[in-house]
Design a protein around this motif. Structure first.
Motif, short mmCIF file in Angstrom:
data_model
loop_
_atom_site.label_atom_id
_atom_site.label_comp_id
_atom_site.label_asym_id
_atom_site.label_seq_id
_atom_site.Cartn_x
_atom_site.Cartn_y
_atom_site.Cartn_z
N GLY A 3 -1.42 13.91 -1.85
CA GLY A 3 -1.63 12.77 -2.73
C GLY A 3 -0.84 11.56 -2.29
O GLY A 3 -0.39 11.44 -1.15
N MET A 4 -0.60 10.67 -3.25
CA MET A 4 -0.02 9.37 -2.97
C MET A 4 1.33 9.43 -2.27
O MET A 4 1.59 8.68 -1.32
N HIS A 44 -4.30 4.44 -2.64
CA HIS A 44 -3.83 5.16 -3.83
C HIS A 44 -3.20 4.19 -4.82
O HIS A 44 -3.47 4.24 -6.02
N MET A 79 -8.78 9.11 -13.76
CA MET A 79 -8.86 9.62 -12.39
C MET A 79 -10.13 10.44 -12.19
O MET A 79 -10.69 10.48 -11.08
N ARG A 82 -8.62 16.90 -4.37
CA ARG A 82 -8.08 15.53 -4.38
C ARG A 82 -7.52 15.19 -5.75
O ARG A 82 -6.46 14.57 -5.87
N ARG A 86 -3.58 14.31 -6.62
CA ARG A 86 -3.17 13.08 -7.31
C ARG A 86 -2.37 13.41 -8.55
O ARG A 86 -1.36 12.76 -8.84
#
Length: 452
Positions: A107-108, A120, A243, A259, A263
């Motif tokens: 993730g980010m 992101h 999201m 994904r 996140r």
């Protein structure tokens, strides 16, 4: 010329003459200290020795052609933090990135390039702007601060485990932001904390990816619970519902669900562990320094900060903010930062080779005696003079922490709420140890005496 004057200039300039790279330790040095480098109680000593022997900027060969720099000089580190075009986080898939992804997925926080990070960030920046944080999350923070501290108040005079209290608070707040009306934040987050306490101490071991599996598994389980809670809810509130709009087929497409999980995991990690650890150190320092605690309490009880959301609470010159800054200087939770050099440059007479790895050491730079008077002392008043704030505890540039306003809100409301209710005194003497984070070597415990 003091540090503040020097940092006003532009210490990064293009390479024009051949200046030698700074000297530093050999591979033999590191081999002889290999045990210390994987020991959370001894690792700081290795880097302090490097600084003592080779100065605050040094370098060492890594592999056949690579080079790693160690930077504990405040002005040089400040320039590197600001040099976004010349120093980047992950220009390619590195061992550092692999370790991070082993903990928290892709993730980010563990993105490969700054472009991926920007993608992101764009989707989340508005949600975590200062105005949005105050409007959308302020009541959430106050509700949980009040609930936990009121429970502590009912216990009378007692020794409170601040590490658990802070973790429960951060876990509740982040869970409510992601999926309102969850019923399982407290104890799940405490379980994750216990796993993390062990896992992050192994960060510097070669087999860390294997050792981190339990932590990652616990995080995935918590993220999955929050996702299912958000999906089953009738409300469109909560960041996870937003999201899900970005991943409309997450329930049927395994890649899309992965994904979404990544996140969620990254937001959980970013939103609770570093903030909770910083709250440990703030509370401990106030319990030790009772004179400063009393002065701050007088300001709190005067109503200067309201419940921690008043504009004065965000004023860098107020004692509340100076106390928080001083805690982050003395105990820089993100005690090291990694950057990679994208083009050869000279900073303050030190040549940085293109492609080299730079290990920034803010936990040393923030205690530099040439920058700070009596650098190991807790002195929030130092910022009323020319002494600079600690080096970027929330990062800087393209990868600055997007949740900074939320972390500040949580810290301010907790400190204000605590000092309104309690007098704090020491109940333990934690020491700082180093894994992924600079954390206490034991749970921080403080005696809470309710104010009559």
């Amino acid at each position: 010329m003091n540090a503040q004057d020097r940092s006003l200039g532009s210490p990064i300039r293009d390479h024009t003459t051949k200046i030698a790279v700074p000297p530093g330790p050999s591979m033999v040095f590191f081999l002889m200290r290999s045990r210390a480098l994987t020991d959370s109680n001894r690792i700081f000593g290795v880097f302090r020795e490097i600084v003592e022997r080779w100065g605050p900027v040094s370098s060492s060969r890594s592999g056949l052609r690579g080079r790693t720099y160690f930077v504990a000089d405040y002005v040089v580190a400040d320039a590197i933090f600001r040099g976004h075009d010349t120093f980047t986080k992950y220009p390619h898939h590195t061992a550092d990135l692999a370790k991070l992804q082993a903990m928290i997925g892709k993730g980010m926080l563990a993105t490969h390039t700054d472009a991926e990070w920007a993608s992101h960030r764009k989707s989340m920046a508005r949600a975590f702007s200062k105005a949005a944080t105050m409007n959308n999350f302020g009541e959430i923070a106050i509700r949980h601060v009040d609930a936990l501290l009121d429970d502590a108040m009912a216990a009378g005079v007692h020794v409170n485990n601040i590490s658990e209290l802070a973790m429960r608070l951060s876990g509740r707040i982040m869970s409510d932001i992601l999926a309102p009306d969850h019923m399982f934040a407290d104890w799940n987050f405490l379980r994750i904390k216990r796993i993390l306490d062990a896992a992050i101490l192994d960060f510097h071991r070669f087999d860390f990816s294997r050792r981190a599996r339990g932590y990652k598994s616990a995080l995935r389980a918590q993220a999955s619970l929050l996702i299912e809670t958000a999906a089953a809810g009738n409300s469109n509130e909560g960041l996870l519902r937003k999201m899900m709009i970005d991943e409309p087929d997450w329930q049927t497409n395994p890649a899309a669900r992965e994904r979404l999980l990544d996140r969620a995991i990254n937001l959980i990690v970013a939103g609770y562990e570093t903030t909770a650890t910083t709250l440990n150190w703030i509370t401990h320092l106030l319990a030790v320094n009772t004179d400063i605690q009393e002065v701050l309490r007088e300001e709190v009880q005067s109503g200067l900060y309201g419940d921690g959301r008043h504009p004065a609470a965000f004023d860098e010159n107020t004692l509340l903010r100076r106390v928080i800054s001083e805690a982050m200087r003395l105990y820089t939770v993100l005690w090291f930062n990694i950057r990679y050099v994208t083009q050869e440059v000279i900073i303050e007479g030190h040549r940085f080779e293109r492609g080299a790895r730079v290990m920034l050491l803010p936990f040393i730079a923030n205690r530099n005696g040439s920058i700070y008077a009596n650098p190991d002392a807790f002195d929030p008043n130092r910022y009323l003079s020319a002494e600079p704030r600690p080096l970027f505890p929330f990062g800087n540039g393209p990868r600055v922490c997007i949740g900074r306003a939320l972390a500040e809100l949580e810290m301010q409301t907790f400190v204000v709420g605590t000092l309104k209710r309690f007098r704090l005194s020491m109940a333990c003497a934690p020491k700082a140890i180093g894994g992924v984070l600079l954390q206490p070597n034991q749970d921080v415990k403080v005696r809470l005496t309710p104010l009559m």
